[in-house]
Design a protein around this motif. Structure first.
Motif, PDB file in Angstrom:
ATOM      1  N   THR A  43       0.850  -1.187   0.000  1.00  0.00           N
ATOM      2  CA  THR A  43       0.000   0.000   0.000  1.00  0.00           C
ATOM      3  C   THR A  43       0.890   1.243   0.000  1.00  0.00           C
ATOM      4  O   THR A  43       0.553   2.271   0.570  1.00  0.00           O
ATOM      5  CB  THR A  43      -0.937   0.005   1.228  1.00  0.00           C
ATOM      6  OG1 THR A  43      -0.145  -0.112   2.418  1.00  0.00           O
ATOM      7  CG2 THR A  43      -1.937  -1.136   1.169  1.00  0.00           C
ATOM      8  N   ALA A  44       2.051   1.120  -0.639  1.00  0.00           N
ATOM      9  CA  ALA A  44       3.084   2.164  -0.598  1.00  0.00           C
ATOM     10  C   ALA A  44       2.734   3.424  -1.383  1.00  0.00           C
ATOM     11  O   ALA A  44       3.354   4.458  -1.180  1.00  0.00           O
ATOM     12  CB  ALA A  44       4.414   1.596  -1.090  1.00  0.00           C
ATOM     13  N   THR A  45       1.753   3.355  -2.280  1.00  0.00           N
ATOM     14  CA  THR A  45       1.332   4.547  -3.016  1.00  0.00           C
ATOM     15  C   THR A  45      -0.155   4.763  -2.768  1.00  0.00           C
ATOM     16  O   THR A  45      -0.871   3.850  -2.344  1.00  0.00           O
ATOM     17  CB  THR A  45       1.563   4.410  -4.531  1.00  0.00           C
ATOM     18  OG1 THR A  45       0.685   3.396  -5.047  1.00  0.00           O
ATOM     19  CG2 THR A  45       3.014   4.063  -4.853  1.00  0.00           C
ATOM     20  N   VAL A  46      -0.616   5.961  -3.049  1.00  0.00           N
ATOM     21  CA  VAL A  46      -2.034   6.273  -2.877  1.00  0.00           C
ATOM     22  C   VAL A  46      -2.889   5.329  -3.717  1.00  0.00           C
ATOM     23  O   VAL A  46      -3.887   4.776  -3.241  1.00  0.00           O
ATOM     24  CB  VAL A  46      -2.310   7.747  -3.236  1.00  0.00           C
ATOM     25  CG1 VAL A  46      -3.797   8.019  -3.337  1.00  0.00           C
ATOM     26  CG2 VAL A  46      -1.657   8.673  -2.218  1.00  0.00           C
ATOM     27  N   VAL A  47      -2.506   5.120  -4.968  1.00  0.00           N
ATOM     28  CA  VAL A  47      -3.286   4.262  -5.870  1.00  0.00           C
ATOM     29  C   VAL A  47      -3.350   2.826  -5.336  1.00  0.00           C
ATOM     30  O   VAL A  47      -4.424   2.229  -5.265  1.00  0.00           O
ATOM     31  CB  VAL A  47      -2.714   4.298  -7.306  1.00  0.00           C
ATOM     32  CG1 VAL A  47      -3.381   3.268  -8.195  1.00  0.00           C
ATOM     33  CG2 VAL A  47      -2.874   5.695  -7.892  1.00  0.00           C
TER      34      VAL A  47
END
Length: 161
Positions: A26-30
Motif C-alpha cells: 500500500t506504498a502509493t495512494v493508488v
C-alpha cells in the motif's frame, strides 16, 4: 521500529484503533486505495516538508496537490519536500509507510483541510503494507496537529474531462 512504534502509539493513546496489515503493498495512494477499496482521496498521505530550518509533517487527502502559494502564506517561507533518506531517519518510517504516529523524532504535524472531505481516512501505519481507519478529527487530535489549507481544490470528474 516503524510498524512496532505505530502499534505502541495506538496501544498507549487509542487502544480502540487497530492497525490493518495487508499482504499487498500500500506504498502509493493508488495501491492503498485499491487494497482498501476506497477512493484515492480517502488515503491520508503524509508528506515530510522542510520549512526554513525545521521539518514538519503534513497529512492531506491522497489525491490532493500542494499549492505553493498557500504553503508560502501558511508557513511564511518557501517550503520544500524533504529527501527520502532524511524522511526515514526523522520519522523512523520507510517512504510509503510514513505517518504521523510513533515517530522517531518529535515533529510538528499539520492536517490539511482536504481531509475533512471524508468521514474516515486511511493513513499509513509505519510500513508499506499497513494503515489505520480513523476520522480526520481524531487523527488531528491524537497527533496534536494544526489544521491548515495548503492544497489545491480537488479536480471534479467534469473538470477532468
Amino acid at each position: 521500529m516503524s510498524l512496532d512504534s505505530v502499534k505502541q502509539f495506538f496501544n498507549e493513546h487509542a487502544a480502540d484503533i487497530q492497525v490493518i496489515e495487508t499482504t499487498e503493498s500500500t506504498a502509493t495512494v493508488v495501491l492503498a486505495a485499491q487494497v482498501h477499496q476506497v477512493e484515492p482521496g480517502q488515503i491520508a498521505k503524509t508528506l515530510s516538508l522542510k520549512v526554513g530550518d525545521k521539518v514538519v509533517l503534513l497529512v492531506a487527502r491522497g489525491d490532493a496537490r500542494l499549492d505553493n502559494k498557500k504553503l508560502r502564506t501558511a508557513f511564511g517561507t518557501r517550503v520544500k519536500m524533504l529527501d527520502l533518506e532524511s524522511t526515514e531517519t526523522l520519522t523512523g518510517h520507510p517512504v510509503g509507510g510514513v505517518c504521523p504516529f510513533g515517530l522517531a523524532t518529535p515533529l510538528e504535524i499539520y492536517c490539511d483541510l482536504s481531509l475533512q472531505d471524508y468521514d474516515t481516512v486511511l493513513p499509513a501505519a509505519g510500513s508499506i503494507n499497513s494503515a489505520v481507519r480513523i476520522t480526520p478529527q481524531r487523527l488531528a487530535d491524537l497527533t496534536r496537529a494544526q489544521w491548515i489549507d495548503v492544497t489545491q481544490p480537488p479536480v471534479t470528474a467534469e473538470q477532468a474531462s
